[in-house]
Design a protein around this motif. Sequence first.
Motif, PDB file in Angstrom:
ATOM      1  N   UNK A 182       0.825  -1.205   0.000  1.00 43.70           N
ATOM      2  CA  UNK A 182       0.000   0.000   0.000  1.00 43.70           C
ATOM      3  C   UNK A 182       0.862   1.259   0.000  1.00 43.70           C
ATOM      4  N   UNK A 183       1.985   1.247   0.730  1.00 38.79           N
ATOM      5  CA  UNK A 183       2.873   2.414   0.758  1.00 38.79           C
ATOM      6  C   UNK A 183       3.422   2.721  -0.635  1.00 38.79           C
ATOM      7  N   UNK A 184       3.807   1.683  -1.358  1.00 38.18           N
ATOM      8  CA  UNK A 184       4.339   1.898  -2.719  1.00 38.18           C
ATOM      9  C   UNK A 184       3.272   2.471  -3.625  1.00 38.18           C
ATOM     10  N   UNK A 185       2.043   1.990  -3.512  1.00 37.87           N
ATOM     11  CA  UNK A 185       0.959   2.476  -4.361  1.00 37.87           C
ATOM     12  C   UNK A 185       0.636   3.931  -4.043  1.00 37.87           C
ATOM     13  N   UNK A 188       3.305   6.147  -5.568  1.00 40.51           N
ATOM     14  CA  UNK A 188       3.746   5.748  -6.915  1.00 40.51           C
ATOM     15  C   UNK A 188       3.846   6.950  -7.854  1.00 40.51           C
ATOM     16  N   UNK A 189       2.854   7.797  -7.897  1.00 41.73           N
ATOM     17  CA  UNK A 189       2.840   8.916  -8.844  1.00 41.73           C
ATOM     18  C   UNK A 189       3.839  10.013  -8.478  1.00 41.73           C
ATOM     19  N   UNK A 190       4.401   9.942  -7.259  1.00 40.69           N
ATOM     20  CA  UNK A 190       5.434  10.895  -6.890  1.00 40.69           C
ATOM     21  C   UNK A 190       6.779  10.539  -7.508  1.00 40.69           C
ATOM     22  N   UNK A 191       6.978   9.281  -7.804  1.00 36.14           N
ATOM     23  CA  UNK A 191       8.263   8.818  -8.340  1.00 36.14           C
ATOM     24  C   UNK A 191       8.172   8.309  -9.774  1.00 36.14           C
ATOM     25  N   UNK A 192       6.997   8.274 -10.368  1.00 33.16           N
ATOM     26  CA  UNK A 192       6.834   7.761 -11.724  1.00 33.16           C
ATOM     27  C   UNK A 192       5.990   8.732 -12.545  1.00 33.16           C
ATOM     28  N   UNK A 193       6.369   8.910 -13.784  1.00 35.80           N
ATOM     29  CA  UNK A 193       5.669   9.832 -14.684  1.00 35.80           C
ATOM     30  C   UNK A 193       4.854   9.029 -15.698  1.00 35.80           C
ATOM     31  N   UNK A 194       3.736   8.508 -15.261  1.00 39.50           N
ATOM     32  CA  UNK A 194       2.828   7.767 -16.121  1.00 39.50           C
ATOM     33  C   UNK A 194       1.415   8.271 -15.884  1.00 39.50           C
ATOM     34  N   UNK A 195       0.535   7.971 -16.822  1.00 35.58           N
ATOM     35  CA  UNK A 195      -0.844   8.428 -16.716  1.00 35.58           C
ATOM     36  C   UNK A 195      -1.738   7.425 -16.003  1.00 35.58           C
ATOM     37  N   UNK A 231      -3.013  -8.203   1.014  1.00 38.83           N
ATOM     38  CA  UNK A 231      -2.756  -6.786   1.270  1.00 38.83           C
ATOM     39  C   UNK A 231      -4.082  -6.127   1.680  1.00 38.83           C
ATOM     40  N   UNK A 232      -4.438  -6.248   2.962  1.00 39.32           N
ATOM     41  CA  UNK A 232      -5.755  -5.879   3.436  1.00 39.32           C
ATOM     42  C   UNK A 232      -6.035  -4.394   3.285  1.00 39.32           C
ATOM     43  N   UNK A 233      -5.022  -3.550   3.429  1.00 35.54           N
ATOM     44  CA  UNK A 233      -5.265  -2.122   3.362  1.00 35.54           C
ATOM     45  C   UNK A 233      -5.816  -1.714   1.992  1.00 35.54           C
ATOM     46  N   UNK A 234      -5.170  -2.137   0.909  1.00 37.98           N
ATOM     47  CA  UNK A 234      -5.636  -1.793  -0.439  1.00 37.98           C
ATOM     48  C   UNK A 234      -6.928  -2.511  -0.776  1.00 37.98           C
ATOM     49  N   UNK A 235      -7.027  -3.771  -0.362  1.00 40.64           N
ATOM     50  CA  UNK A 235      -8.252  -4.521  -0.654  1.00 40.64           C
ATOM     51  C   UNK A 235      -9.449  -3.838  -0.023  1.00 40.64           C
ATOM     52  N   UNK A 236      -9.284  -3.372   1.210  1.00 43.68           N
ATOM     53  CA  UNK A 236     -10.387  -2.705   1.890  1.00 43.68           C
ATOM     54  C   UNK A 236     -10.656  -1.335   1.296  1.00 43.68           C
ATOM     55  N   UNK A 237      -9.579  -0.590   0.973  1.00 38.91           N
ATOM     56  CA  UNK A 237      -9.742   0.760   0.433  1.00 38.91           C
ATOM     57  C   UNK A 237     -10.484   0.755  -0.897  1.00 38.91           C
ATOM     58  N   UNK A 238     -10.182  -0.213  -1.757  1.00 40.93           N
ATOM     59  CA  UNK A 238     -10.808  -0.265  -3.079  1.00 40.93           C
ATOM     60  C   UNK A 238     -12.055  -1.145  -3.079  1.00 40.93           C
ATOM     61  N   UNK A 239     -12.308  -1.858  -2.024  1.00 41.42           N
ATOM     62  CA  UNK A 239     -13.492  -2.713  -1.946  1.00 41.42           C
ATOM     63  C   UNK A 239     -13.423  -3.894  -2.891  1.00 41.42           C
TER      64      UNK A 239
END
Length: 821
Positions: A182-185, A188-195, A231-239
């Motif tokens: 979850x921390x990497x996600x 992610x947009x702070x260190x990568x230039x993708x859309x 990865x419960x944090x992302x699973x819960x956040x995105x449902x």
Amino acid sequence: MARCCSRATSRFAGLNRTSTESSSSLLLWCLCLLVVSAAEAGLYTASDQIILLTPENVDAVLVNSSAAVVVEFYASWCGHCIAFSPSYKSLARDIKEWKPAVDLAAIDCSVEPNGKICFRFGVKGYPTIKFFHAYSKRESPGQAFKVSSREVRGLRQTIIDNLETNKEPWPPACPPLEPASQEEVDTFFETNNVEHLALIFENSKSYIGREVTLDLLQYENIAVRRVLSTEKGLVTKLGVTEFPSCYLYHAGGNFTRLKVHIEARSFYSYALERLPGVVRSGKPRPVPPEVLRNNTDEPWRPFNSSRVYMADLESTLHYSLRVELAAHPVIRAEGLVALKNYISVLAKFFPGRPVIMNLLRSVDSWLQNQTGSELSHAALREVVDNNNSAQSPDAALPEGVKWVGCQGSKPYFRQYPCGMWTLFHVLTVQAKTSGSLEPQEVLRALRGYVHSFFGCRQCAEHFNNMARESLREVKTLDMAVTWLWSRHNRVNNRLAGALSEDPYFPKIQWPSPQMCRDCHTVKTNGDHGWNNTQVLSFLQSYFSSGSILTDYLDDESQVLEKQMEKHASQKLALEAQRRAERKAREVLEAVMQSPPSQPPEEEEEEEEEEGAQEEEEGGEGAAPVDRLGAKTPEPAPWAKPEMDLGRGQRRGRRKASIVGMRMRDQQEDIVDLDSFISEHYKAKAMRGASAASTWVKHRTLQRKEEPDAGLVFGLGMELDAGVGMVGLQPVDPDLDLDLGQRTRWLQKRGLAGQHSNDNAEKRLSAQSHTGSWMSMLSIGFSKVDISLCVILYFLSSMCLLFMYLFFKNRLRPRRVKVPLP
């Protein structure tokens, strides 16, 4: 990462070219040794997207490579190798998008030069597969590749397992395959230039996330990460409730679920590749249609991508029969047979308009009647253009191309290759609809045409390899339709990402899920599959004659009218050309036949006058008659006798010469001085000789000489047309006689009766005394000319005398005065 991928792709292309060149060199070497070539005896070709290793390129491919390499060591005589080769080819097509990170290679150990390589890597049995990590050393023997089955799915997952065993540093060409946190996600947009960031939620034993990550390796503006169900944090956040499932995560924490027909690898990859802003590395972004209208040479034609257009089919026929075949001025042997089969198939199954079908049947009938071993394209073009429209009325093929469904975003994209594939599909479907008795009739005709005439020779080789591999398996008309469709998709897979790919129309596995949802399915192991029954039904509907649109076509009456106008213009041009050639030929014949010194009309008029006067003067004093009954003119006393040129043949005119050398012909724009000379001598020497006056006039135009008893050479009567100098002519030695001898000479020639009186002798004597001086001074010159010459001569003499006196005075030595003492 995109730049690394681009370099890896370019490197692979360079290695592939090196491999092809090395294979060609090896082929020549083996032929010299009378050994079967590796290219023919091997199980793989360049069409299989597999690198063919040789002694020349093995180190370049395996040593210090930025990509991992999977190598199959096989022997072409090995039965297990032959059975495994289809799976290895399918694997190469399946992981084609992984090439920046993984390459597939193969080497035939049964070929003697390759035996040392197989021994170097410790290969003792076949087939043997080894995995070489990125940046492997030369002494590296490779890692054993455990093959549990021949299924592509198992081979693909084994490759992923070997990739994950790579030691640090991680190869830059390979994306990260470990699960994301979850921390990497969140960062992610702070260190990568993708859309786009695609998150694939799956179980720990699933390979879908890693497979999709590698599938999108060659695409920019998107990144794929796998997230485990733990990865419960992302699973819960995105449902997330389903595994696998895919979500699009955006900057700022927003997310949406990716909608696909089936939650499987192939559907994820297809949907992600077509997200807005996602493009293949090194390819430009797709341009919108409004830009396309102004970006091509021809105006953009809006079209329905789910339909076939007759304009594409007719444009393909025009280019095939008039342009591509024109590259073969003479068609022989195998090519002639292929052409006959191709035209025969078109005449049978092409669903064209009546005027097109009439022409195709006419061309087919004409070709079948050709019994020779060769045929010129010029003759074929005459029939294709229907130049003899009287024999084939209401038959025409429109000229020019008008691409609609096959138009590209650039003039060099799609067009004719797209039209050929469309034509092939239409013919196979129409053959099935019409109930053809020969399942392979259309496919063999198309294979023959592509092999003999298709302009892209590498494309023709690839198509021929596919036909050689499996065409014999086609047993029914349904199989013929699906065989061509599956080979078309194989070509799309090979060309995806190539420079020839139109970014606005990417090479995909066709039909897409949007066009035919029921055509796609998933196998029990999770791999993508095709529902062949639904695919066949879709193909029959898509390429049926009733579904072909006739937009952008000219009416048949307009096509015939344009053909008639073309024939009329060609006829007028041909007639004008013939008239010009005939006039040029007539002028040339006239120049060759007429003498250069006198026009033919004037010569004919003089001959008629001469003949009339000779008839009036007939009798005892008339000229003698030659053997054919024509009157022979008598020579004048000052004329040199000429040799008889033969029975019934006119004596040719003597040209001016200097001591026997021929002078150049007179130009027509130079004043003819002979006429003046003729009149001059007629007044002085021919008075009273009316019987021969006409003959003298005619003969003096041919030859004039001044008799001189004291000179061997005299001034000729003709002037050189090029330099304007008086030509020297030899004088007849008989003229160097005294008066008595001259009289006897005249009598000997039959002229004594005309010149025996005293007046004639006096005139002749006066002429003999003055003739030579007149010929020297006044022949061809007026009195003014002679006066000018005398004046110039006097002035030049005075000038010379003055110069002599001047220099004599200047050079006279001066007297030196000696002073007296």
